[in-house]
Design an enzyme around this catalytic site. Structure first.
Site, PDB file in Angstrom:
ATOM      1  CB  SER A   1     -39.271 -17.316  10.887  1.00 16.48           C
ATOM      2  OG  SER A   1     -40.566 -17.601  11.461  1.00 16.48           O
ATOM      3  CG  HIS A   2     -39.292 -21.733  10.028  1.00 15.10           C
ATOM      4  ND1 HIS A   2     -39.788 -20.720   9.530  1.00 15.10           N
ATOM      5  CD2 HIS A   2     -39.080 -22.542   9.284  1.00 15.10           C
ATOM      6  CE1 HIS A   2     -40.104 -21.121   8.297  1.00 15.10           C
ATOM      7  NE2 HIS A   2     -39.269 -22.129   8.028  1.00 15.10           N
TER       8      HIS A   2
ATOM      9  CG  ASP B   1     -41.596 -19.254  14.751  1.00 19.40           C
ATOM     10  OD1 ASP B   1     -42.430 -18.580  15.663  1.00 19.40           O
ATOM     11  OD2 ASP B   1     -41.768 -19.109  13.668  1.00 19.40           O
TER      12      ASP B   1
ATOM     13  CG  ASP C   1     -40.941 -15.194  13.661  1.00 18.46           C
ATOM     14  OD1 ASP C   1     -41.039 -16.115  13.914  1.00 18.46           O
ATOM     15  OD2 ASP C   1     -41.377 -14.200  12.765  1.00 18.46           O
TER      16      ASP C   1
ATOM     17  CG  ASP D   1     -44.259 -15.955  13.026  1.00 15.45           C
ATOM     18  OD1 ASP D   1     -43.804 -17.020  13.524  1.00 15.45           O
ATOM     19  OD2 ASP D   1     -44.301 -15.397  11.951  1.00 15.45           O
ATOM     20  NE  ARG D   2     -43.365 -21.220  11.017  1.00 16.48           N
ATOM     21  CZ  ARG D   2     -43.091 -22.176   9.908  1.00 16.48           C
ATOM     22  NH1 ARG D   2     -43.068 -23.314  10.206  1.00 16.48           N
ATOM     23  NH2 ARG D   2     -42.992 -21.586   8.876  1.00 16.48           N
TER      24      ARG D   2
ATOM     25  CE  LYS E   1     -46.383 -18.116  10.723  1.00 14.54           C
ATOM     26  NZ  LYS E   1     -46.076 -17.274   9.437  1.00 14.54           N
TER      27      LYS E   1
HETATM   28  C1  VG1 Z   1     -43.566 -21.202   5.311  1.00 11.80           C
HETATM   29  C2  VG1 Z   1     -44.706 -21.671   5.656  1.00 11.80           C
HETATM   30  C3  VG1 Z   1     -46.009 -20.834   5.516  1.00 11.80           C
HETATM   31  C4  VG1 Z   1     -45.511 -19.639   6.326  1.00 11.80           C
HETATM   32  C5  VG1 Z   1     -44.009 -19.166   5.911  1.00 11.80           C
HETATM   33  C6  VG1 Z   1     -43.600 -18.182   6.954  1.00 11.80           C
HETATM   34  O1  VG1 Z   1     -43.328 -20.797   4.087  1.00 11.80           O
HETATM   35  O2  VG1 Z   1     -45.187 -22.834   4.573  1.00 11.80           O
HETATM   36  O3  VG1 Z   1     -47.175 -21.265   5.738  1.00 11.80           O
HETATM   37  O4  VG1 Z   1     -46.343 -18.312   6.395  1.00 11.80           O
HETATM   38  O5  VG1 Z   1     -43.256 -20.339   6.180  1.00 11.80           O
HETATM   39  O6  VG1 Z   1     -43.567 -18.544   8.448  1.00 11.80           O
HETATM   40  P1  VG1 Z   1     -42.712 -21.493   2.678  1.00 11.80           P
HETATM   41  O7  VG1 Z   1     -42.726 -20.967   1.618  1.00 11.80           O
HETATM   42  O8  VG1 Z   1     -41.522 -22.145   3.322  1.00 11.80           O
HETATM   43  O9  VG1 Z   1     -43.520 -23.096   2.710  1.00 11.80           O
HETATM   44  V1  VG1 Z   1     -42.536 -17.925   9.511  1.00 11.80           V
HETATM   45  O10 VG1 Z   1     -42.959 -18.267  10.966  1.00 11.80           O
HETATM   46  O11 VG1 Z   1     -41.024 -18.631   8.886  1.00 11.80           O
HETATM   47  O12 VG1 Z   1     -42.362 -16.371   9.160  1.00 11.80           O
HETATM   48 CO    CO Z   2     -42.195 -17.358  12.401  1.00 11.94          CO
END
Ligand code: VG1
Ligand code: CO
Length: 588
Positions: free
Chosen positions: A146-147, A311, A313, A315-316, A411
């Site tokens: 992801s990010h 982001d 993937d 979803d953000r 998302k």
């Molecule tokens: C973070 C965010 C959370 C989100 C998750 C996955 O998790 O706070 O709200 O659902 O990333 O997003 P954490 O445990 O690091 O706070 V993604 O776009 O990275 O799949």
């Molecule tokens: Co993501």
């Protein structure tokens, strides 16, 4: 590698290749043999908030990924995948190509009937969810951290979603983790690597792989959810300027077909639109720090009217107006408040609303006003899915730039951008050329005037030493358990403090230790939790929120408005003492 249990799978050997673009080529290959590869467990293959994330080098160890994938099959009832269909996508990051071949072979080895894979291994997280649902697949894999940044020295990750398109719940991921600790063999189909660049079907008899266009099903869904002609009427106006930053991540593959080809945006409105294995050395996280180039454009002289980013993937999302940042907590509230009027999918009104616990209470106020059921869940999208499947939830969001609805079970970054464009388009649909348009900031200011403003900020302290961070959370947990209503914290009076526990209203499952929160009598909150998505050290997240009903105070900068509460959060947690950090790495 040594093989045992080799067995023959029924074969067919006709070869039919067609180059006509309307009917993608079918390659029928010989049967495949099954081989069993002995292996040994790896420690620490425990999934976090969203899938398993580690440094690429960890994943590149022999059998590391293969073990986890096999452990997953060992955790599912065979009827959930035997002769079934699995979807495979990814964000284009480094190691995805090799990983895709490994996953496909293990799927073949475990008796999966067909893998639907995005061309070049590309498919965004929301698109995978959409394809699982549309094709009635048994589930799917997403190759993404992801990010988190990508490249040989950075991160890789894998997520598993099941048949509703929803991220696997902890009941499944806990089982997978259990199986990774005792795994001794991996079942693989003995098939050659698949050419992922070529659309079409490769058939091995009982097993086949179809390389599909990663955009088509997702685009069709978006056209059903939104009024594309309404959005086009806005984007194609000469007096409206739009910019989308794909951050060299997966939405690069989606931005041109959707925003340019379908909605009439100019080609130069897409920046960083080519997915790259290392995201162009970037950190594909659409926030004020890592999407700074976009922020500078929107805040620059004569900036565009609307800016958005997504982001790794897809979803953000981040939504910006001219010199204006919409917090994700406000964004979901504003989308919910305007959905029925502006988005055809919601024409009979949303069924219910939900947010993650640290997300601001702006959405709560919309639910109250619209008289809708409302839910507060732990951080992580997997907690929304059950509510959606039960028909209780339509629109939800997280403060971490995640917004979405029950059109899928993830998302959805582009969905959020289209939702905002729908709202702005609707408000301007009767505006003549040259007339002043209703802007993003107008919409947000009006929302605050109606509902009040929930000032919100998040401080992230990335890659702290784990020991200090864990001690800080233990300290806070202890403090919360000893606190009682009426305790004074500076000028604030405590209403309650706890470590958030959630009971799923649908299946009754309980998760605890989801964030320590101090809630004060005026509704202000300070919340602390550790990230579950990092790959090194510990990331501390501090969430600060305060409600302001008085419209004359709405135009204050959030950092200014929240200063006393931020200071209180830092002193209450002794963050500097525990972590040694003076300043956060990211402020939202
Ligand atoms: C973070 C965010 C959370 C989100 C998750 C996955 O998790 O706070 O709200 O659902 O990333 O997003 P954490 O445990 O690091 O706070 V993604 O776009 O990275 O799949
Ligand atoms: Co993501």
């Amino acid at each position: 590698m040594s093989f045992k249990n080799a067995s023959r799978v029924p074969s067919s050997v006709t070869v039919k290749a067609s180059s006509a673009s309307s009917s993608p080529p079918t390659t029928v290959d010989q049967s495949h043999e099954l081989k069993t590869v002995p292996t040994q467990p790896f420690e620490g293959q425990k999934t976090g908030t969203s899938g398993l994330r580690k440094k690429v080098k960890v994943f590149m160890q022999e059998n590391y990924l293969a073990n986890w994938i096999q452990a997953l099959f060992d955790s599912l009832p065979p009827e959930d995948y035997k002769n079934g269909v699995l979807v495979l996508g990814g964000d284009g990051r480094y190691f995805n190509r090799e990983a895709a071949q490994i996953i496909i072979k293990i799927a073949a080895g475990n008796g999966v009937g067909k893998v639907l894979v995005g061309q070049d291994g590309i498919m965004s997280t929301p698109a995978v969810s959409a394809v699982i649902r549309k094709r009635k697949a048994n589930g799917g894999f997403i190759m993404s951290a992801s990010h988190n940044p990508g490249g040989p020295d950075y991160d890789w990750g894998i997520k598993f979603n099941y048949s509703s398109g929803q991220p696997a719940p902890e009941s499944i991921t806990d089982k997978i983790y259990g199986n990774t600790l005792s795994i001794s063999e991996i079942k693989m189909g003995d098939i050659p690597d698949i050419d992922l660049s070529r659309l079409g079907l490769v058939d091995y008899g009982a097993f086949s792989v179809e390389v599909v266009d990663p955009v088509a099903d997702y685009l069709e869904l978006m056209e059903n959810v939104f009024d594309f002609s309404l959005i086009r009427s806005l984007i194609s106006r000469p007096d409206f300027r739009f910019i989308f930053d794909a951050m060299h991540a997966v939405t690069g593959a989606y931005a041109k077909p959707i925003f340019v080809d379908k909605l009439g945006a100019s080609p130069d409105s897409i920046s960083n639109g080519v997915p790259l294995e290392d995201f162009g050395h970037g950190h594909p996280d659409p926030n004020l720090t890592y999407a700074k180039d976009l922020v500078d454009i929107l805040y620059g002289e004569n900036g565009p009217d609307f800016g958005a980013a997504s982001d790794g993937d897809g979803d953000r999302n981040m939504i910006l107006g001219r010199a204006f940042f919409v917090t994700p907590s406000d964004s979901v509230a504003i989308i919910a408040a305007n959905a029925q009027e502006t988005i055809p999918y919601f024409k009979t009104g949303p069924k219910g609303l939900a947010r993650s616990m640290p997300t601001s209470g702006a959405l709560d106020r919309v639910a109250e006003k619209l008289n809708l059921p409302f839910y507060e869940v732990p951080t992580g999208w997997k907690f929304f899915g059950n509510l959606m499947d039960a028909g209780k939830l339509s629109i939800c969001g997280e403060e971490s730039f995640g917004t979405g609805s029950d059109h899928i079970r993830e998302k959805d970054g582009i969905w959020a951008v289209l939702a905002w464009l729908s709202i702005i388009a609707y408000r301007n649909k009767d505006k003549k050329p040259g007339e002043k348009l209703v802007s993003v900031s107008d919409v947000v200011n009006e929302h605050w005037a109606t509902y009040g403003r929930n000032f919100f900020s998040r401080y992230d302290y990335e890659e702290c030493e784990s020991e200090g961070a864990n001690k800080m959370v233990e300290y806070l947990r202890d403090l919360a358990s000893k606190s009682k209503a009426g305790d004074k914290y500076g000028s604030y009076t405590l209403q309650f403090a706890d470590d958030f526990t959630y009971t799923d209203p649908v299946d009754g499952s309980v998760v605890s230790k989801q964030g320590v929160r101090f809630v004060f009598t005026d509704g202000s909150r300070i919340i602390f939790r550790l990230s579950g998505t990092g790959s090194a050290g510990a990331t501390v997240r501090v969430y600060i929120e305060q409600f302001e009903p008085d419209a004359s105070k709405h135009n204050v900068d959030a950092q200014t408005a929240l200063k006393p509460l931020i200071d209180l959060a830092l002193s209450t947690s002794k963050l500097k003492e525990f972590t040694g950090r003076e300043q956060p790495t990211v402020i939202t």
